[in-house]
Design a protein around this motif. Sequence first.
Motif, PDB file in Angstrom:
ATOM      1  N   VAL A  72      34.844  16.862  20.657  1.00 31.92           N
ATOM      2  CA  VAL A  72      36.367  17.174  20.511  1.00 31.92           C
ATOM      3  C   VAL A  72      36.948  17.187  22.079  1.00 31.92           C
ATOM      4  O   VAL A  72      38.093  16.738  22.309  1.00 31.92           O
ATOM      5  CB  VAL A  72      36.801  18.412  19.416  1.00 31.92           C
ATOM      6  CG1 VAL A  72      38.225  18.435  19.500  1.00 31.92           C
ATOM      7  CG2 VAL A  72      36.263  17.604  17.928  1.00 31.92           C
ATOM      8  N   ALA A  73      36.128  18.245  22.609  1.00 35.02           N
ATOM      9  CA  ALA A  73      36.696  18.346  24.045  1.00 35.02           C
ATOM     10  C   ALA A  73      36.811  17.125  25.124  1.00 35.02           C
ATOM     11  O   ALA A  73      37.757  16.791  25.629  1.00 35.02           O
ATOM     12  CB  ALA A  73      36.132  19.599  24.630  1.00 35.02           C
ATOM     13  N   ARG A  74      35.848  16.350  24.967  1.00 34.24           N
ATOM     14  CA  ARG A  74      35.841  15.229  25.531  1.00 34.24           C
ATOM     15  C   ARG A  74      36.994  14.100  25.387  1.00 34.24           C
ATOM     16  O   ARG A  74      37.352  13.418  26.218  1.00 34.24           O
ATOM     17  CB  ARG A  74      34.402  14.347  25.289  1.00 34.24           C
ATOM     18  CG  ARG A  74      33.918  13.444  26.306  1.00 34.24           C
ATOM     19  CD  ARG A  74      32.783  12.670  25.897  1.00 34.24           C
ATOM     20  NE  ARG A  74      31.657  13.750  25.810  1.00 34.24           N
ATOM     21  CZ  ARG A  74      30.877  14.065  27.060  1.00 34.24           C
ATOM     22  NH1 ARG A  74      31.332  13.516  28.089  1.00 34.24           N
ATOM     23  NH2 ARG A  74      29.972  14.985  26.843  1.00 34.24           N
ATOM     24  N   ALA A  75      37.396  14.358  24.178  1.00 29.53           N
ATOM     25  CA  ALA A  75      38.468  13.250  23.873  1.00 29.53           C
ATOM     26  C   ALA A  75      40.036  13.757  24.403  1.00 29.53           C
ATOM     27  O   ALA A  75      40.675  13.020  25.016  1.00 29.53           O
ATOM     28  CB  ALA A  75      38.788  13.242  22.320  1.00 29.53           C
ATOM     29  N   ALA A  76      39.937  15.208  24.640  1.00 34.82           N
ATOM     30  CA  ALA A  76      41.103  15.387  25.580  1.00 34.82           C
ATOM     31  C   ALA A  76      41.107  15.884  26.717  1.00 34.82           C
ATOM     32  O   ALA A  76      42.197  16.226  27.510  1.00 34.82           O
ATOM     33  CB  ALA A  76      41.541  17.001  24.646  1.00 34.82           C
ATOM     34  N   PHE A  77      39.824  15.961  27.422  1.00 35.66           N
ATOM     35  CA  PHE A  77      39.819  16.141  28.716  1.00 35.66           C
ATOM     36  C   PHE A  77      38.994  15.296  29.637  1.00 35.66           C
ATOM     37  O   PHE A  77      38.362  14.282  29.096  1.00 35.66           O
ATOM     38  CB  PHE A  77      38.984  17.581  28.912  1.00 35.66           C
ATOM     39  CG  PHE A  77      39.899  18.694  28.477  1.00 35.66           C
ATOM     40  CD1 PHE A  77      40.515  19.508  29.470  1.00 35.66           C
ATOM     41  CD2 PHE A  77      39.990  19.093  27.085  1.00 35.66           C
ATOM     42  CE1 PHE A  77      41.457  20.688  29.036  1.00 35.66           C
ATOM     43  CE2 PHE A  77      40.675  20.105  26.649  1.00 35.66           C
ATOM     44  CZ  PHE A  77      41.402  20.932  27.710  1.00 35.66           C
ATOM     45  N   ASP A  78      39.165  15.253  31.001  1.00 38.10           N
ATOM     46  CA  ASP A  78      38.535  14.156  31.773  1.00 38.10           C
ATOM     47  C   ASP A  78      37.832  14.924  32.954  1.00 38.10           C
ATOM     48  O   ASP A  78      38.587  15.951  33.514  1.00 38.10           O
ATOM     49  CB  ASP A  78      39.358  13.045  32.071  1.00 38.10           C
ATOM     50  CG  ASP A  78      38.628  11.935  32.573  1.00 38.10           C
ATOM     51  OD1 ASP A  78      37.433  11.671  32.645  1.00 38.10           O
ATOM     52  OD2 ASP A  78      39.475  10.929  33.235  1.00 38.10           O
ATOM     53  N   GLU A 234      43.848  15.522  14.792  1.00 32.87           N
ATOM     54  CA  GLU A 234      44.091  14.267  15.002  1.00 32.87           C
ATOM     55  C   GLU A 234      44.544  14.079  16.257  1.00 32.87           C
ATOM     56  O   GLU A 234      45.498  15.045  16.908  1.00 32.87           O
ATOM     57  CB  GLU A 234      45.519  13.922  14.042  1.00 32.87           C
ATOM     58  CG  GLU A 234      45.983  12.456  14.264  1.00 32.87           C
ATOM     59  CD  GLU A 234      47.135  12.136  13.152  1.00 32.87           C
ATOM     60  OE1 GLU A 234      46.819  12.095  12.178  1.00 32.87           O
ATOM     61  OE2 GLU A 234      48.171  12.111  13.685  1.00 32.87           O
ATOM     62  N   PHE A 235      44.101  13.120  17.020  1.00 32.86           N
ATOM     63  CA  PHE A 235      44.585  12.810  18.544  1.00 32.86           C
ATOM     64  C   PHE A 235      45.563  11.793  18.626  1.00 32.86           C
ATOM     65  O   PHE A 235      45.285  10.727  17.844  1.00 32.86           O
ATOM     66  CB  PHE A 235      43.292  12.641  19.202  1.00 32.86           C
ATOM     67  CG  PHE A 235      42.514  13.883  19.537  1.00 32.86           C
ATOM     68  CD1 PHE A 235      42.694  14.604  20.441  1.00 32.86           C
ATOM     69  CD2 PHE A 235      41.308  14.097  18.921  1.00 32.86           C
ATOM     70  CE1 PHE A 235      42.076  15.918  20.727  1.00 32.86           C
ATOM     71  CE2 PHE A 235      40.321  15.298  19.216  1.00 32.86           C
ATOM     72  CZ  PHE A 235      40.973  16.097  19.911  1.00 32.86           C
ATOM     73  N   THR A 253      41.505  10.184  14.388  1.00 33.74           N
ATOM     74  CA  THR A 253      41.495  11.167  13.452  1.00 33.74           C
ATOM     75  C   THR A 253      40.047  11.461  12.997  1.00 33.74           C
ATOM     76  O   THR A 253      39.134  10.694  12.744  1.00 33.74           O
ATOM     77  CB  THR A 253      42.034  10.587  12.245  1.00 33.74           C
ATOM     78  OG1 THR A 253      43.430  10.168  12.518  1.00 33.74           O
ATOM     79  CG2 THR A 253      42.172  11.875  11.205  1.00 33.74           C
ATOM     80  N   ILE A 254      39.726  12.791  13.277  1.00 35.19           N
ATOM     81  CA  ILE A 254      38.554  13.307  12.971  1.00 35.19           C
ATOM     82  C   ILE A 254      38.494  14.369  11.514  1.00 35.19           C
ATOM     83  O   ILE A 254      39.237  15.479  11.842  1.00 35.19           O
ATOM     84  CB  ILE A 254      37.811  14.373  14.156  1.00 35.19           C
ATOM     85  CG1 ILE A 254      37.804  13.408  15.223  1.00 35.19           C
ATOM     86  CG2 ILE A 254      36.655  14.933  13.844  1.00 35.19           C
ATOM     87  CD1 ILE A 254      37.525  14.473  16.811  1.00 35.19           C
ATOM     88  N   ASN A 255      37.948  13.715  10.703  1.00 29.23           N
ATOM     89  CA  ASN A 255      37.847  14.491   9.394  1.00 29.23           C
ATOM     90  C   ASN A 255      36.835  15.438   9.151  1.00 29.23           C
ATOM     91  O   ASN A 255      36.097  15.388  10.058  1.00 29.23           O
ATOM     92  CB  ASN A 255      37.760  13.334   8.183  1.00 29.23           C
ATOM     93  CG  ASN A 255      38.971  12.432   8.158  1.00 29.23           C
ATOM     94  OD1 ASN A 255      40.107  12.796   7.564  1.00 29.23           O
ATOM     95  ND2 ASN A 255      38.739  11.201   8.828  1.00 29.23           N
ATOM     96  N   MET A 256      36.865  16.322   8.199  1.00 30.37           N
ATOM     97  CA  MET A 256      35.955  17.331   8.250  1.00 30.37           C
ATOM     98  C   MET A 256      35.336  17.436   6.847  1.00 30.37           C
ATOM     99  O   MET A 256      35.523  18.131   6.131  1.00 30.37           O
ATOM    100  CB  MET A 256      36.250  18.734   8.619  1.00 30.37           C
ATOM    101  CG  MET A 256      36.923  18.852   9.863  1.00 30.37           C
ATOM    102  SD  MET A 256      37.843  20.331  10.305  1.00 30.37           S
ATOM    103  CE  MET A 256      38.811  20.128  11.833  1.00 30.37           C
ATOM    104  N   ILE A 257      34.592  16.422   6.359  1.00 33.16           N
ATOM    105  CA  ILE A 257      33.977  16.060   5.080  1.00 33.16           C
ATOM    106  C   ILE A 257      32.514  16.723   5.202  1.00 33.16           C
ATOM    107  O   ILE A 257      31.805  16.213   5.915  1.00 33.16           O
ATOM    108  CB  ILE A 257      33.968  14.848   4.569  1.00 33.16           C
ATOM    109  CG1 ILE A 257      35.707  14.288   4.687  1.00 33.16           C
ATOM    110  CG2 ILE A 257      33.638  14.674   3.287  1.00 33.16           C
ATOM    111  CD1 ILE A 257      36.667  15.039   3.888  1.00 33.16           C
TER     112      ILE A 257
END
Length: 541
Positions: A72-78, A234-235, A253-257
């Motif tokens: 999740v952090a990798r999607a938002a940071f560089d 959701e990103f 979108t990362i669901n939590m199923i």
Amino acid sequence: MKKLKNLSFCAVLLTSLVFAGCGTPQAGTPEKTPGAQEEQKSAPQTMQVNLNTGEPNTIDPGLAEDIPSMSVARAAFDGLLRLNAKGELKEAVAEKYEVSADGLTYTFHLRDSKWSNGDPVTAHDFEYAWKRVLDPETASGYAYQLYYLKNGEAFNAKKAKADDVGVKATDDKTLVVTLENPAPFFPELVASVTYFPVNKKAVEAGKDWAAKPETYIGNGPFVLKKWEHKSLIEFAKNDSYWDKDAVQLSTLTINMIEDANTELSMFEKGDLDWAGSPLGDLPLDALDSLKNSGKMQSQATAGTYWYIFNTTQKPFDNKKIRQAFATAVNRKEISENVVPFKSTPALGILPPTMALNPDGYIKDGDVETAKKLLAEGMKEAGLTQLPELTIAYNTTEVNQRIATVIQDQWRKAFGIEVKLVNKENKVHREQMKEGNFTIGRASWIGDFNDPINFLEVFKGGLNTSKWENKEFLDLLAQSAKEGDLAKRKEILQKADAIVMDEMPALPIYYFTYAWVKQDSVKDVVVDALGFIDFKYASNVK
């Protein structure tokens, strides 16, 4: 460690990396006209994936310790460096960098880039972030990953000041890093989540900055738009990102199923674009049919599934008792019958890509030896019977089935009844950190392809077993200073042998990832260490 480059993560990555979705059109697929193709590509692209562990433990890059949190952090940071779409380590926020002849100094020159709130990303942000991870007040479990910095470990142990740490922004665009010892794998570390920058204003505005979209300021490919806790994350594409032209998805979108059957069912209905590893899971009973159909993709990865013994509690404060329980486990049975296509039996803690003793240390399922070790251990410990024992694990189908099989194997070997307790992932991890367990399910996926990354799990904040051994720690310290590759390998072999003799962890299997994806999904990068990156992903439907 001057010659360690031969063992670097990159060498393994280039031979093992999977570019999910790469391929040629199937025969019989009608060709689209150039105009139609262009129109299709320009349409908003979305992707739906699943995180089967439920709520991430954190999405703060400085505190992230597991693949869900880091993904999740990798999607938002560089970071300063990042893998490109081909899996090659390339400059990211850093436009270029130099390494001194002695391998001790790295100088990174930053390109123009912005935070998602419009602030410029500077070298000071990296200095602040790295020292924040090392600050003992932050209590980051991954602080040890920055011990390679000069005085990094000393600062974390309150034996040095922050100003003594070997990272310094000499101006807004220049970051000078000084290491304790040469570490040729350092560029791979710099690309890891723990080395990502954070926005000082955002972090210091409130302790919950990483829990809400409005305060979660990143500098990566995506921005956090929605977080329905225990439901979805959701990103959206970050239009302020320096490399925004490489980002094809408009929404991720990362669901939590948590149920694997539901995850596969959603995929088959088209509600998910990707199901299975690294973030989700596939039902065990469906693996055969998925494999035979050709839909399932798989990849061995540098990770080990293991049980941790709490060595501060009886009976596992006794080495022979730990050895007994480890020796009685039949890993082949588990690998072939419980997690086929997703595992190989683990006879050591180090995965095959970095094994120092390829033949392993354990005779698998050796019940007679296990009985002898148990009897000797109980005599040493002054025990006439074993106390109540419990296997604790986070709730998944795989973990439940493995625990049940091992429970039965120990029942048959020792005539004992071990209890099983399952908890939500976040609760399970916290209880293990607190030492509230006797046997706990855990695992480790490599951050870089070197044995030290696994061996260091048994020191410091991530050592939930609380096992301590001075000779082992001394060997790790020696390995950090040894520049000769062959001599360093000998040192690490000794350390590995001590861990496997003392047995604070019971290795069960080495990971093989398995997943299915829609045909339209291209260029999702799953690297050799098991991390997933959606930066380059496309999903033209």
